[in-house]
Design a protein around this motif. Structure first.
Motif, mmCIF file in Angstrom:
data_model
loop_
_atom_site.group_PDB
_atom_site.id
_atom_site.type_symbol
_atom_site.label_atom_id
_atom_site.label_comp_id
_atom_site.label_asym_id
_atom_site.label_seq_id
_atom_site.Cartn_x
_atom_site.Cartn_y
_atom_site.Cartn_z
ATOM 1 N N TYR A 272 16.293 117.429 -48.416
ATOM 2 C CA TYR A 272 15.063 118.223 -48.397
ATOM 3 C C TYR A 272 15.102 119.209 -49.555
ATOM 4 N N THR A 273 13.957 119.784 -49.883
ATOM 5 C CA THR A 273 13.887 120.855 -50.880
ATOM 6 C C THR A 273 13.487 122.154 -50.179
ATOM 7 N N SER A 274 13.720 123.281 -50.838
ATOM 8 C CA SER A 274 13.636 124.592 -50.181
ATOM 9 C C SER A 274 12.302 124.861 -49.486
ATOM 10 N N GLU B 118 20.336 120.167 -49.174
ATOM 11 C CA GLU B 118 19.232 120.716 -49.962
ATOM 12 C C GLU B 118 19.329 120.235 -51.403
ATOM 13 N N LEU B 119 18.205 119.739 -51.923
ATOM 14 C CA LEU B 119 18.106 119.308 -53.315
ATOM 15 C C LEU B 119 17.260 120.311 -54.092
ATOM 16 N N ASP B 120 17.428 120.291 -55.409
ATOM 17 C CA ASP B 120 16.667 121.198 -56.270
ATOM 18 C C ASP B 120 15.269 120.618 -56.509
ATOM 19 N N ARG B 121 14.269 121.475 -56.538
ATOM 20 C CA ARG B 121 12.896 121.017 -56.755
ATOM 21 C C ARG B 121 12.680 120.505 -58.168
ATOM 22 N N HIS C 287 16.522 117.345 -61.429
ATOM 23 C CA HIS C 287 16.735 116.021 -60.841
ATOM 24 C C HIS C 287 18.011 115.361 -61.349
ATOM 25 N N ASN D 17 20.362 116.408 -58.808
ATOM 26 C CA ASN D 17 19.989 115.724 -57.565
ATOM 27 C C ASN D 17 20.555 114.308 -57.525
ATOM 28 N N ILE E 219 12.194 111.950 -56.064
ATOM 29 C CA ILE E 219 13.433 111.982 -55.293
ATOM 30 C C ILE E 219 13.596 110.693 -54.485
#
Length: 533
Positions: free
Chosen positions: A86-88, A112-115, A118, A121, A150
């Motif tokens: 998911y992202t923040s 948590e992945l970065d928006r 990538h 990610n 993503i």
């Protein structure tokens, strides 16, 4: 679990629509989604058991603001371990999802992945997929939700690691807020052998497969919540040639009877039925079809056995028309979806040499279509195969909804000699169907002799070539086609389509028109083939 009828889902759908907005989320989550998930889970479990595969121990998925696709994936697959990327900005949605999943015995790991970053990610996704493949196999990656970049990266990494990929979609329209019409949900899973689909609205299916490596024909029947393994038959090397030669002779005799209106046609058809059931059917499939009412079956078939006139064969077991054929999809099939203009129709006029009243029929067809203002008609004389291919290529940017071919088709011994016969006797062949891949039409009707014929145990079908190129619905024929019947069929079909009937409804009306004019036992009823949904 107690079986819940489609009527119940439809009733729940109506209740959902009438509810106040603030009650809809909980209603769908509590009442509708569990029923759909149970149906998809049952079918997946049966498929894995039938194919002697292990259930998925781990599920890797991604979250969007709408938690329902992720929730449906998790509750349908029911893994022991689940990774949720998911992202923040999805933190609130994640908490809501975890609260709903809390009663289930699933070990959940949230990552948590970065928006934006990538590159990082990809490294994180790759690490976790490798970890779970090593420690908790088998793994399934669900790429339905989340940001496209993503989910695409998850799919690419999974494919490279030879991990199965899942996607949830709907066959029907979405009601509101990304929620599909209940009963229209479909779970697609791509494994090394191809794409398998599981539907909430379960259809009666007869699966007829062919394994080229072992030379076996297999039969399986799916009715409601149950699958019936009807065994397989191994075809010995010396039997292949005998069966192929025998069927070829039957086709020649049936075609001759159609051409000369021979009274012996009925006996030839009966003999063909007996030969196919005698040489290809297992004991279990014969017994099953005799004992069970198998209404409205969908035939899921491999190309190597598509040349069999199953519509005719199943008639002896009182299975009524129309029968829908569904190609057993693998990686040869394209998934492209065109943005076609509604009711844009291409009428392709091929070779009509020797066809009675051919020019008159063509002119009547043009006149009939011209009376419908909503029909955007483009007529093309197929003077030669290269010009026909160029015509299709030129319209890739504005693909047609429907392509109709009227004229001769030819069935040969290989891909280059099977296809549509143009006016100079050149052939728009199986090989030329690649032109449709970038912008396939939604429906293709090849109203010509033997336009869906193939060779048993081989991949040599023009119908399958079109379907592999991305055509959704294909209508063609097994045998020779008498001109008056062909014109009645296409006229009835287009009349229904232009009144906004579905292709299947139009196909059924065309068969009814043939039956009314020529009788319930006329060969034309079993000559036409419908591939689609």
């Amino acid at each position: 679990m107690e079986d819940i009828s489609m009527d119940t889902l439809q009733q729940l759908s109506k209740q959902f629509i009438s509810l106040p907005k603030d009650e809809k989320f909980r209603f769908y989550t509590d009442k509708i989604l569990p029923i759909v998930a149970d149906r998809l889970h049952q079918q997946l479990t049966q498929h894995l058991s039938y194919n002697k595969k292990k259930p998925y121990t781990s599920l890797v998925t991604i979250l969007s603001h709408n938690i329902h696709p992720t929730l449906l994936a998790i509750t349908s697959i029911r893994p022991q371990h689940c990774v949720i990327f998911y992202t923040s900005e999805k933190s609130k949605a994640l908490k809501k999802l975890l609260d709903i999943l809390a009663p289930l015995s699933i070990h959940i790991e949230t990552i948590e992945l970065d928006r934006i970053n990538h590159h990082d990610n990809i490294a994180i996704i790759d690490h976790h997929l490798k970890k779970f493949k090593t420690h908790y196999p088998p793994v399934l990656c669900d790429i339905t939700a989340g940001k496209k970049i993503i989910s695409t990266n998850i799919g690419i990494i999974a494919y490279n690691l030879k991990i199965d990929i899942a996607y949830i979609d709907s066959r029907n329209e979405y009601i509101e807020g990304g929620i599909p019409q209940p009963g229209g949900e479909v779970l697609y899973i791509q494994d090394p052998k191809g794409i398998i689909q599981f539907e909430a609205n379960q259809l009666n299916k007869l699966r007829i497969g062919y394994n080229a490596e072992t030379s076996t024909i297999s039969f399986q029947a799916d009715i409601g919540n149950r699958s019936h393994n009807l065994q397989h038959k191994t075809i010995k090397p010396n039997e292949k040639e005998t069966i192929s030669h025998s069927l070829h002779n039957f086709y020649d005799c049936i075609n001759a009877s159609i051409l000369y209106q021979d009274d012996g046609l009925h006996n030839e058809l009966k003999r063909l039925q007996n030969v196919i059931t005698g040489l290809l059917f297992t004991k279990d499939i014969k017994s099953f079809l005799k004992k069970n009412i198998f209404s409205n079956p969908h035939l899921v078939i491999d190309e190597e056995v598509s040349s069999i006139p199953w519509e005719l064969v199943l008639q002896q077991y009182n299975i009524a028309l129309p029968i829908i054929r569904i190609p057993n999809r693998n990686r040869e099939f394209q998934e492209s979806q065109p943005n076609f203009k509604s009711k844009s129709i291409a009428l392709i006029i091929g070779s009509g040499q020797g066809i009675d009243n051919f020019d008159s029929f063509v002119n009547q067809l043009k006149l009939s279509l011209s009376k419908h203002k909503e029909a955007n008609l483009k007529t093309f004389d197929a003077s030669d195969a290269n010009k026909l291919k160029l015509f299709f290529a030129e319209h890739n940017h504005t693909p047609f909804e429907i392509i109709i071919y009227y004229g001769h088709a030819i069935f040969g011994s290989d891909h280059s000699t099977t296809g549509l016969l143009c006016k100079d006797n050149s052939i728009f062949s199986i090989e030329d169907c690649e032109v449709f891949e970038s912008a396939p039409c939604k429906c293709m009707i090849i109203n010509a002799c033997q336009s869906a014929r193939g060779n048993i145990f081989e991949k040599n079908s023009f119908a399958y070539a079109a379907l592999k190129a991305g055509v959704d619905t294909y209508i063609g024929t097994h045998f020779f086609l008498e001109s008056q019947r062909s014109f009645l069929f296409i006229k009835a079909f287009l009349q229904q389509v232009l009144q906004n009937s579905s292709y299947l409804e139009a196909f059924n009306c065309s068969l009814q028109a043939l039956e009314k004019e020529y009788g319930a036992n006329d060969i034309s009823l079993y000559n036409y083939i419908y591939y689609g949904g």
